[in-house]
Design a protein around this motif. Sequence first.
Motif, PDB file in Angstrom:
ATOM      1  N   SER A  84       0.813  -1.219   0.000  1.00  0.00           N
ATOM      2  CA  SER A  84       0.000   0.000   0.000  1.00  0.00           C
ATOM      3  C   SER A  84       0.846   1.269   0.000  1.00  0.00           C
ATOM      4  O   SER A  84       0.323   2.364  -0.179  1.00  0.00           O
ATOM      5  CB  SER A  84      -0.922   0.008   1.224  1.00  0.00           C
ATOM      6  N   GLN A  85       2.171   1.115   0.187  1.00  0.00           N
ATOM      7  CA  GLN A  85       3.047   2.282   0.282  1.00  0.00           C
ATOM      8  C   GLN A  85       3.884   2.520  -0.965  1.00  0.00           C
ATOM      9  O   GLN A  85       4.342   3.629  -1.216  1.00  0.00           O
ATOM     10  CB  GLN A  85       3.984   2.126   1.480  1.00  0.00           C
ATOM     11  N   GLY A  86       4.100   1.491  -1.759  1.00  0.00           N
ATOM     12  CA  GLY A  86       5.050   1.591  -2.856  1.00  0.00           C
ATOM     13  C   GLY A  86       4.547   2.345  -4.069  1.00  0.00           C
ATOM     14  O   GLY A  86       3.373   2.261  -4.438  1.00  0.00           O
ATOM     15  N   ASP A  87       5.462   3.091  -4.684  1.00  0.00           N
ATOM     16  CA  ASP A  87       5.211   3.705  -5.988  1.00  0.00           C
ATOM     17  C   ASP A  87       5.813   2.856  -7.107  1.00  0.00           C
ATOM     18  O   ASP A  87       5.238   2.725  -8.187  1.00  0.00           O
ATOM     19  CB  ASP A  87       5.816   5.109  -6.041  1.00  0.00           C
ATOM     20  N   ILE A  88       7.003   2.298  -6.826  1.00  0.00           N
ATOM     21  CA  ILE A  88       7.693   1.439  -7.793  1.00  0.00           C
ATOM     22  C   ILE A  88       8.083   0.158  -7.069  1.00  0.00           C
ATOM     23  O   ILE A  88       8.655   0.208  -5.970  1.00  0.00           O
ATOM     24  CB  ILE A  88       8.952   2.126  -8.366  1.00  0.00           C
ATOM     25  N   PHE A  89       7.795  -0.973  -7.681  1.00  0.00           N
ATOM     26  CA  PHE A  89       8.125  -2.270  -7.110  1.00  0.00           C
ATOM     27  C   PHE A  89       9.138  -2.973  -8.007  1.00  0.00           C
ATOM     28  O   PHE A  89       8.986  -2.975  -9.234  1.00  0.00           O
ATOM     29  CB  PHE A  89       6.872  -3.143  -6.981  1.00  0.00           C
TER      30      PHE A  89
END
Length: 413
Positions: free
Chosen positions: A260-265
Amino acid sequence: MESMVRDINLAPQGMDKINWVKEFMPVLNVLNEELSQTKPLAGKNLVITMHLEAKTAYLALVLKNAGANVAVTGSNPLSTQDDVAAALASQGVKVFAWYNTTTEEYEEFLHKALDTKPDIIVDDGGDLVSLLHGERSEMAKNILGGSEETTTGVLRLRALADSGRLQFPMIAVNDAYCKYLFDNRYGTGQSTWDGIMRTTNLTVTGKTVVVAGYGWCGKGVAMRAKGLGANVIITEIDPIKAIEAVFDGFTVLPMQAAASQGDIFVTLTGCKDVIRREHMEVMKPGAILSNAGHFDVEINKEDLAALAESRRVVRKNIEEFAMADGRKIYLLAEGRLVNLAAGDGHPTEIMDLSFAMQTLAVLHIAGNHATLEKKVYTVTAEMDNRVAALKLKAMGFSIDCLTPEQEDYLHKA
Protein backbone atom coordinates in the motif's frame (compact mmCIF):
# COMPACT_ATOMS: atom_id res chain seq x y z
CA MET A 1 22.83 -25.75 -40.33
CA GLU A 2 21.97 -22.16 -41.15
CA SER A 3 21.51 -19.43 -38.54
CA MET A 4 17.99 -18.18 -37.83
CA VAL A 5 17.99 -14.40 -37.31
CA ARG A 6 15.43 -11.70 -38.03
CA ASP A 7 17.39 -9.75 -40.66
CA ILE A 8 21.01 -10.48 -41.63
CA ASN A 9 21.21 -7.02 -43.23
CA LEU A 10 21.34 -5.52 -39.73
CA ALA A 11 24.82 -7.01 -39.23
CA PRO A 12 26.86 -3.79 -39.76
CA GLN A 13 24.79 -1.99 -37.13
CA GLY A 14 25.28 -4.90 -34.75
CA MET A 15 29.04 -4.96 -35.33
CA ASP A 16 29.20 -1.30 -34.32
CA LYS A 17 27.63 -2.25 -30.99
CA ILE A 18 30.05 -5.15 -30.49
CA ASN A 19 33.07 -3.02 -31.34
CA TRP A 20 31.88 -0.36 -28.89
CA VAL A 21 31.71 -2.73 -25.92
CA LYS A 22 35.01 -4.32 -26.89
CA GLU A 23 36.71 -1.01 -26.18
CA PHE A 24 35.59 -1.24 -22.53
CA MET A 25 36.26 -4.91 -21.79
CA PRO A 26 40.02 -5.00 -21.13
CA VAL A 27 40.08 -8.32 -19.26
CA LEU A 28 38.26 -10.12 -22.05
CA ASN A 29 40.59 -8.40 -24.53
CA VAL A 30 43.65 -9.85 -22.75
CA LEU A 31 42.11 -13.32 -22.83
CA ASN A 32 41.09 -12.89 -26.47
CA GLU A 33 44.64 -12.04 -27.49
CA GLU A 34 46.03 -15.01 -25.59
CA LEU A 35 43.43 -17.55 -26.71
CA SER A 36 43.52 -16.47 -30.35
CA GLN A 37 47.13 -17.67 -30.38
CA THR A 38 46.84 -20.88 -28.36
CA LYS A 39 43.40 -22.13 -29.60
CA PRO A 40 42.71 -24.32 -26.53
CA LEU A 41 39.12 -24.98 -27.62
CA ALA A 42 39.99 -26.22 -31.10
CA GLY A 43 37.48 -28.80 -32.29
CA LYS A 44 35.09 -28.28 -29.39
CA ASN A 45 31.40 -27.53 -30.00
CA LEU A 46 30.07 -24.90 -27.62
CA VAL A 47 26.51 -23.68 -27.04
CA ILE A 48 25.80 -20.40 -25.27
CA THR A 49 22.30 -19.55 -24.05
CA MET A 50 22.33 -15.99 -22.75
CA HIS A 51 20.78 -12.58 -23.24
CA LEU A 52 21.93 -11.90 -26.77
CA GLU A 53 23.22 -8.36 -26.81
CA ALA A 54 26.61 -6.85 -27.62
CA LYS A 55 28.55 -8.00 -24.55
CA THR A 56 27.36 -11.59 -24.93
CA ALA A 57 28.27 -11.41 -28.60
CA TYR A 58 31.83 -10.43 -27.78
CA LEU A 59 32.09 -13.37 -25.36
CA ALA A 60 30.93 -15.66 -28.16
CA LEU A 61 33.57 -14.25 -30.50
CA VAL A 62 36.32 -14.68 -27.90
CA LEU A 63 35.38 -18.34 -27.49
CA LYS A 64 35.23 -18.73 -31.28
CA ASN A 65 38.69 -17.19 -31.54
CA ALA A 66 39.82 -19.77 -28.97
CA GLY A 67 38.99 -22.42 -31.56
CA ALA A 68 35.46 -23.44 -30.59
CA ASN A 69 32.55 -23.99 -32.96
CA VAL A 70 30.04 -21.69 -31.28
CA ALA A 71 26.25 -21.66 -31.39
CA VAL A 72 24.23 -19.02 -29.55
CA THR A 73 20.60 -18.67 -28.60
CA GLY A 74 18.75 -16.23 -26.35
CA SER A 75 17.76 -16.87 -22.73
CA ASN A 76 14.81 -14.46 -22.73
CA PRO A 77 12.22 -13.73 -25.45
CA LEU A 78 12.66 -9.95 -25.12
CA SER A 79 16.40 -9.53 -24.56
CA THR A 80 17.78 -10.46 -27.99
CA GLN A 81 18.90 -7.51 -30.12
CA ASP A 82 18.32 -8.39 -33.76
CA ASP A 83 21.23 -6.38 -35.12
CA VAL A 84 23.65 -8.05 -32.71
CA ALA A 85 22.29 -11.50 -33.61
CA ALA A 86 22.82 -10.69 -37.30
CA ALA A 87 26.36 -9.48 -36.64
CA LEU A 88 27.28 -12.69 -34.85
CA ALA A 89 25.84 -14.78 -37.66
CA SER A 90 27.92 -12.80 -40.16
CA GLN A 91 31.05 -13.72 -38.18
CA GLY A 92 30.54 -17.46 -38.49
CA VAL A 93 28.72 -18.10 -35.23
CA LYS A 94 25.55 -20.18 -35.46
CA VAL A 95 22.74 -18.00 -34.11
CA PHE A 96 19.17 -19.06 -33.34
CA ALA A 97 17.49 -16.02 -31.85
CA TRP A 98 15.43 -12.96 -32.52
CA TYR A 99 13.60 -10.35 -30.49
CA ASN A 100 10.11 -11.09 -29.13
CA THR A 101 10.04 -14.82 -29.79
CA THR A 102 6.89 -16.79 -29.18
CA THR A 103 7.12 -19.58 -26.62
CA GLU A 104 7.26 -22.05 -29.50
CA GLU A 105 10.08 -20.17 -31.26
CA TYR A 106 12.04 -19.80 -28.03
CA GLU A 107 11.91 -23.57 -27.43
CA GLU A 108 12.68 -24.32 -31.08
CA PHE A 109 15.82 -22.18 -30.91
CA LEU A 110 17.04 -24.00 -27.80
CA HIS A 111 16.60 -27.31 -29.62
CA LYS A 112 18.34 -25.95 -32.74
CA ALA A 113 21.32 -24.94 -30.60
CA LEU A 114 21.49 -28.41 -29.06
CA ASP A 115 21.31 -29.94 -32.54
CA THR A 116 24.89 -28.65 -33.02
CA LYS A 117 25.93 -31.42 -30.56
CA PRO A 118 27.76 -29.37 -27.95
CA ASP A 119 30.66 -30.63 -25.90
CA ILE A 120 30.41 -27.69 -23.48
CA ILE A 121 27.49 -25.43 -22.57
CA VAL A 122 27.24 -21.93 -21.09
CA ASP A 123 23.80 -21.58 -19.53
CA ASP A 124 21.82 -18.65 -18.12
CA GLY A 125 18.95 -19.68 -15.89
CA GLY A 126 19.18 -23.42 -16.49
CA ASP A 127 17.07 -23.87 -19.64
CA LEU A 128 19.77 -25.82 -21.49
CA VAL A 129 20.48 -28.01 -18.48
CA SER A 130 16.76 -28.64 -18.05
CA LEU A 131 16.42 -29.82 -21.65
CA LEU A 132 19.50 -32.01 -21.31
CA HIS A 133 17.89 -33.68 -18.32
CA GLY A 134 14.49 -33.95 -20.02
CA GLU A 135 13.56 -33.95 -23.69
CA ARG A 136 17.18 -34.06 -24.89
CA SER A 137 18.56 -36.38 -22.20
CA GLU A 138 20.07 -38.62 -24.87
CA MET A 139 22.70 -35.91 -25.42
CA ALA A 140 23.76 -35.59 -21.79
CA LYS A 141 26.37 -38.36 -21.98
CA ASN A 142 28.30 -36.36 -24.57
CA ILE A 143 28.46 -33.14 -22.53
CA LEU A 144 31.89 -32.61 -20.97
CA GLY A 145 30.49 -29.96 -18.66
CA GLY A 146 29.44 -26.35 -18.56
CA SER A 147 28.98 -23.16 -16.60
CA GLU A 148 25.99 -21.29 -15.19
CA GLU A 149 25.63 -17.52 -15.05
CA THR A 150 22.73 -16.86 -12.68
CA THR A 151 21.50 -17.42 -9.15
CA THR A 152 18.32 -19.02 -10.50
CA GLY A 153 20.30 -21.42 -12.66
CA VAL A 154 22.62 -22.40 -9.81
CA LEU A 155 19.60 -23.18 -7.60
CA ARG A 156 18.27 -25.50 -10.31
CA LEU A 157 21.69 -27.13 -10.68
CA ARG A 158 22.05 -27.77 -6.97
CA ALA A 159 18.59 -29.32 -6.87
CA LEU A 160 19.67 -31.73 -9.62
CA ALA A 161 22.96 -32.48 -7.88
CA ASP A 162 21.34 -32.99 -4.47
CA SER A 163 18.93 -35.53 -5.95
CA GLY A 164 21.77 -37.36 -7.72
CA ARG A 165 20.42 -36.57 -11.18
CA LEU A 166 23.06 -34.15 -12.53
CA GLN A 167 24.58 -35.81 -15.59
CA PHE A 168 27.74 -33.73 -16.10
CA PRO A 169 29.93 -31.29 -14.15
CA MET A 170 28.84 -27.66 -13.99
CA ILE A 171 30.72 -24.62 -12.70
CA ALA A 172 28.64 -22.09 -10.75
CA VAL A 173 30.14 -18.93 -12.23
CA ASN A 174 27.42 -16.94 -10.47
CA ASP A 175 29.02 -17.86 -7.13
CA ALA A 176 32.44 -16.44 -8.01
CA TYR A 177 33.44 -13.33 -6.07
CA CYS A 178 34.24 -11.52 -9.33
CA LYS A 179 30.70 -12.29 -10.49
CA TYR A 180 28.22 -11.72 -7.69
CA LEU A 181 30.03 -8.92 -5.85
CA PHE A 182 30.06 -6.85 -9.02
CA ASP A 183 27.64 -8.21 -11.63
CA ASN A 184 24.80 -9.00 -9.23
CA ARG A 185 25.26 -5.90 -7.08
CA TYR A 186 26.61 -3.06 -9.23
CA GLY A 187 25.48 -4.47 -12.57
CA THR A 188 21.90 -5.21 -11.56
CA GLY A 189 21.77 -2.06 -9.47
CA GLN A 190 22.56 0.22 -12.39
CA SER A 191 20.94 -1.67 -15.25
CA THR A 192 17.61 -2.15 -13.47
CA TRP A 193 17.21 1.57 -12.95
CA ASP A 194 18.47 2.25 -16.47
CA GLY A 195 15.61 0.09 -17.75
CA ILE A 196 12.95 1.55 -15.45
CA MET A 197 13.90 5.18 -16.02
CA ARG A 198 14.38 4.82 -19.77
CA THR A 199 11.02 3.09 -20.10
CA THR A 200 8.92 5.37 -17.87
CA ASN A 201 10.75 8.70 -18.22
CA LEU A 202 9.76 9.37 -14.59
CA THR A 203 11.72 10.51 -11.56
CA VAL A 204 12.78 8.13 -8.82
CA THR A 205 13.58 10.77 -6.25
CA GLY A 206 10.87 11.24 -3.64
CA LYS A 207 9.10 8.01 -4.54
CA THR A 208 8.76 4.94 -2.35
CA VAL A 209 10.51 1.97 -3.91
CA VAL A 210 9.76 -1.55 -2.72
CA VAL A 211 12.59 -4.00 -3.36
CA ALA A 212 11.60 -7.65 -2.94
CA GLY A 213 14.66 -9.68 -1.97
CA TYR A 214 17.88 -8.48 -0.35
CA GLY A 215 20.38 -10.79 -1.94
CA TRP A 216 23.25 -9.27 -3.89
CA CYS A 217 20.95 -8.12 -6.70
CA GLY A 218 18.49 -6.61 -4.24
CA LYS A 219 21.32 -4.87 -2.40
CA GLY A 220 22.42 -3.25 -5.63
CA VAL A 221 18.94 -2.10 -6.64
CA ALA A 222 18.22 -0.73 -3.14
CA MET A 223 21.56 1.08 -2.99
CA ARG A 224 20.98 2.76 -6.35
CA ALA A 225 17.38 3.66 -5.46
CA LYS A 226 18.61 5.33 -2.28
CA GLY A 227 21.23 7.21 -4.28
CA LEU A 228 18.52 8.41 -6.66
CA GLY A 229 16.60 9.88 -3.73
CA ALA A 230 13.95 7.23 -3.16
CA ASN A 231 12.53 6.04 0.13
CA VAL A 232 13.32 2.32 0.09
CA ILE A 233 11.37 -0.56 1.65
CA ILE A 234 12.80 -4.09 1.62
CA THR A 235 10.72 -7.26 1.79
CA GLU A 236 12.44 -10.51 2.76
CA ILE A 237 11.86 -14.06 4.02
CA ASP A 238 15.40 -14.49 5.38
CA PRO A 239 15.88 -12.96 8.87
CA ILE A 240 19.63 -12.48 8.38
CA LYS A 241 19.18 -10.60 5.11
CA ALA A 242 16.34 -8.62 6.68
CA ILE A 243 18.44 -7.45 9.62
CA GLU A 244 21.24 -6.61 7.19
CA ALA A 245 18.80 -4.38 5.30
CA VAL A 246 17.81 -2.70 8.57
CA PHE A 247 21.47 -2.10 9.45
CA ASP A 248 21.98 -0.68 5.94
CA GLY A 249 19.36 1.95 6.75
CA PHE A 250 16.28 0.55 5.01
CA THR A 251 12.75 -0.09 6.24
CA VAL A 252 11.80 -3.77 6.26
CA LEU A 253 8.15 -4.81 5.94
CA PRO A 254 6.10 -7.79 4.79
CA MET A 255 4.89 -7.36 1.22
CA GLN A 256 1.29 -6.96 2.37
CA ALA A 257 2.25 -3.88 4.39
CA ALA A 258 4.65 -2.54 1.76
CA ALA A 259 2.13 -2.97 -1.07
CA SER A 260 0.00 0.00 0.00
CA GLN A 261 3.05 2.28 0.28
CA GLY A 262 5.05 1.59 -2.86
CA ASP A 263 5.21 3.71 -5.99
CA ILE A 264 7.69 1.44 -7.79
CA PHE A 265 8.12 -2.27 -7.11
CA VAL A 266 11.15 -4.35 -8.15
CA THR A 267 11.24 -8.11 -7.56
CA LEU A 268 14.59 -9.93 -7.35
CA THR A 269 13.95 -13.17 -5.49
CA GLY A 270 14.01 -16.02 -8.02
CA CYS A 271 10.71 -17.22 -6.55
CA LYS A 272 7.16 -17.15 -7.93
CA ASP A 273 4.14 -15.08 -6.84
CA VAL A 274 6.13 -12.54 -4.83
CA ILE A 275 3.55 -9.92 -5.83
CA ARG A 276 0.07 -11.39 -6.14
CA ARG A 277 -3.63 -10.55 -5.93
CA GLU A 278 -3.86 -9.49 -2.27
CA HIS A 279 -0.95 -7.09 -2.78
CA MET A 280 -2.32 -5.63 -6.00
CA GLU A 281 -5.70 -5.01 -4.36
CA VAL A 282 -4.19 -2.44 -1.96
CA MET A 283 -1.69 -0.73 -4.26
CA LYS A 284 -1.72 3.00 -4.92
CA PRO A 285 -3.12 4.36 -8.18
CA GLY A 286 -0.25 4.51 -10.65
CA ALA A 287 1.88 1.83 -8.99
CA ILE A 288 4.62 0.53 -11.29
CA LEU A 289 5.54 -3.16 -11.20
CA SER A 290 8.86 -4.45 -12.53
CA ASN A 291 10.95 -7.58 -12.23
CA ALA A 292 14.71 -8.06 -12.25
CA GLY A 293 14.66 -11.75 -11.33
CA HIS A 294 15.35 -14.30 -14.03
CA PHE A 295 11.86 -15.53 -14.95
CA ASP A 296 8.56 -13.70 -15.41
CA VAL A 297 6.88 -15.45 -12.49
CA GLU A 298 7.67 -13.14 -9.58
CA ILE A 299 4.74 -10.84 -10.42
CA ASN A 300 1.61 -12.92 -10.83
CA LYS A 301 0.40 -11.70 -14.21
CA GLU A 302 -2.70 -13.89 -14.13
CA ASP A 303 -3.84 -12.21 -10.91
CA LEU A 304 -3.18 -8.79 -12.40
CA ALA A 305 -5.17 -9.58 -15.53
CA ALA A 306 -8.05 -11.06 -13.51
CA LEU A 307 -8.31 -7.92 -11.37
CA ALA A 308 -8.30 -5.55 -14.34
CA GLU A 309 -11.42 -4.42 -16.21
CA SER A 310 -9.26 -3.46 -19.17
CA ARG A 311 -5.63 -3.45 -20.24
CA ARG A 312 -3.66 -1.67 -22.93
CA VAL A 313 -0.11 -0.83 -23.93
CA VAL A 314 0.38 2.86 -23.19
CA ARG A 315 4.06 3.13 -24.09
CA LYS A 316 6.65 0.65 -25.33
CA ASN A 317 7.24 -1.89 -22.54
CA ILE A 318 4.49 -0.41 -20.34
CA GLU A 319 1.11 -2.12 -20.02
CA GLU A 320 -1.70 -0.41 -18.13
CA PHE A 321 -4.17 -2.46 -16.08
CA ALA A 322 -7.32 -0.49 -15.21
CA MET A 323 -9.12 -1.67 -12.06
CA ALA A 324 -12.85 -1.45 -11.34
CA ASP A 325 -12.23 1.14 -8.60
CA GLY A 326 -10.49 3.48 -11.05
CA ARG A 327 -6.92 2.66 -10.08
CA LYS A 328 -4.37 1.98 -12.78
CA ILE A 329 -1.39 -0.32 -12.23
CA TYR A 330 1.46 -0.47 -14.72
CA LEU A 331 3.53 -3.53 -15.59
CA LEU A 332 6.92 -3.05 -17.23
CA ALA A 333 8.34 -5.36 -19.91
CA GLU A 334 5.71 -8.06 -19.42
CA GLY A 335 7.18 -8.81 -16.01
CA ARG A 336 10.38 -10.06 -17.64
CA LEU A 337 13.88 -8.85 -16.79
CA VAL A 338 13.39 -5.11 -16.96
CA ASN A 339 17.11 -4.37 -17.30
CA LEU A 340 17.34 -6.42 -20.50
CA ALA A 341 13.83 -6.47 -21.91
CA ALA A 342 13.65 -2.69 -21.55
CA GLY A 343 17.36 -1.81 -21.55
CA ASP A 344 20.83 -2.92 -22.62
CA GLY A 345 21.62 -5.07 -19.60
CA HIS A 346 24.51 -4.62 -17.20
CA PRO A 347 27.21 -2.01 -17.85
CA THR A 348 29.97 -3.16 -20.15
CA GLU A 349 32.80 -2.86 -17.61
CA ILE A 350 30.88 -5.06 -15.18
CA MET A 351 30.26 -7.80 -17.73
CA ASP A 352 33.96 -7.73 -18.55
CA LEU A 353 34.48 -9.40 -15.16
CA SER A 354 31.62 -11.88 -15.50
CA PHE A 355 32.42 -12.94 -19.05
CA ALA A 356 36.13 -13.25 -18.33
CA MET A 357 35.09 -15.63 -15.56
CA GLN A 358 32.85 -17.52 -17.98
CA THR A 359 35.78 -17.85 -20.38
CA LEU A 360 38.05 -19.27 -17.68
CA ALA A 361 35.28 -21.67 -16.60
CA VAL A 362 34.92 -23.01 -20.15
CA LEU A 363 38.70 -23.45 -20.38
CA HIS A 364 38.70 -25.27 -17.04
CA ILE A 365 36.02 -27.70 -18.27
CA ALA A 366 37.85 -28.27 -21.54
CA GLY A 367 41.17 -28.94 -19.83
CA ASN A 368 40.00 -30.95 -16.81
CA HIS A 369 36.78 -32.73 -17.76
CA ALA A 370 38.35 -36.18 -17.44
CA THR A 371 38.86 -35.68 -13.71
CA LEU A 372 35.65 -33.79 -12.89
CA GLU A 373 32.70 -35.47 -11.18
CA LYS A 374 29.02 -34.98 -11.97
CA LYS A 375 28.51 -32.17 -9.48
CA VAL A 376 28.36 -28.39 -9.14
CA TYR A 377 31.79 -26.81 -8.74
CA THR A 378 32.68 -23.38 -7.45
CA VAL A 379 35.15 -21.20 -9.30
CA THR A 380 38.72 -21.69 -8.11
CA ALA A 381 40.46 -18.94 -6.13
CA GLU A 382 43.11 -18.77 -8.85
CA MET A 383 40.48 -17.94 -11.49
CA ASP A 384 38.82 -15.33 -9.29
CA ASN A 385 42.12 -13.69 -8.42
CA ARG A 386 43.35 -13.66 -12.01
CA VAL A 387 40.26 -11.83 -13.24
CA ALA A 388 40.45 -9.32 -10.36
CA ALA A 389 44.16 -8.68 -10.93
CA LEU A 390 43.69 -8.11 -14.66
CA LYS A 391 40.82 -5.70 -13.99
CA LEU A 392 42.80 -3.71 -11.43
CA LYS A 393 45.73 -3.43 -13.83
CA ALA A 394 43.46 -2.29 -16.65
CA MET A 395 41.97 0.37 -14.35
CA GLY A 396 45.42 1.65 -13.37
CA PHE A 397 45.47 0.39 -9.79
CA SER A 398 48.16 -1.59 -7.98
CA ILE A 399 48.13 -3.32 -4.61
CA ASP A 400 50.61 -4.45 -1.98
CA CYS A 401 52.31 -7.83 -1.82
CA LEU A 402 53.26 -9.68 1.34
CA THR A 403 56.92 -9.83 2.28
CA PRO A 404 58.39 -13.30 2.95
CA GLU A 405 58.31 -12.48 6.66
CA GLN A 406 54.62 -11.58 6.46
CA GLU A 407 53.86 -14.77 4.55
CA ASP A 408 55.63 -16.76 7.25
CA TYR A 409 53.78 -14.92 10.03
CA LEU A 410 50.36 -15.52 8.51
CA HIS A 411 50.87 -19.17 7.70
CA LYS A 412 52.96 -20.48 10.58
CA ALA A 413 51.31 -23.05 12.83
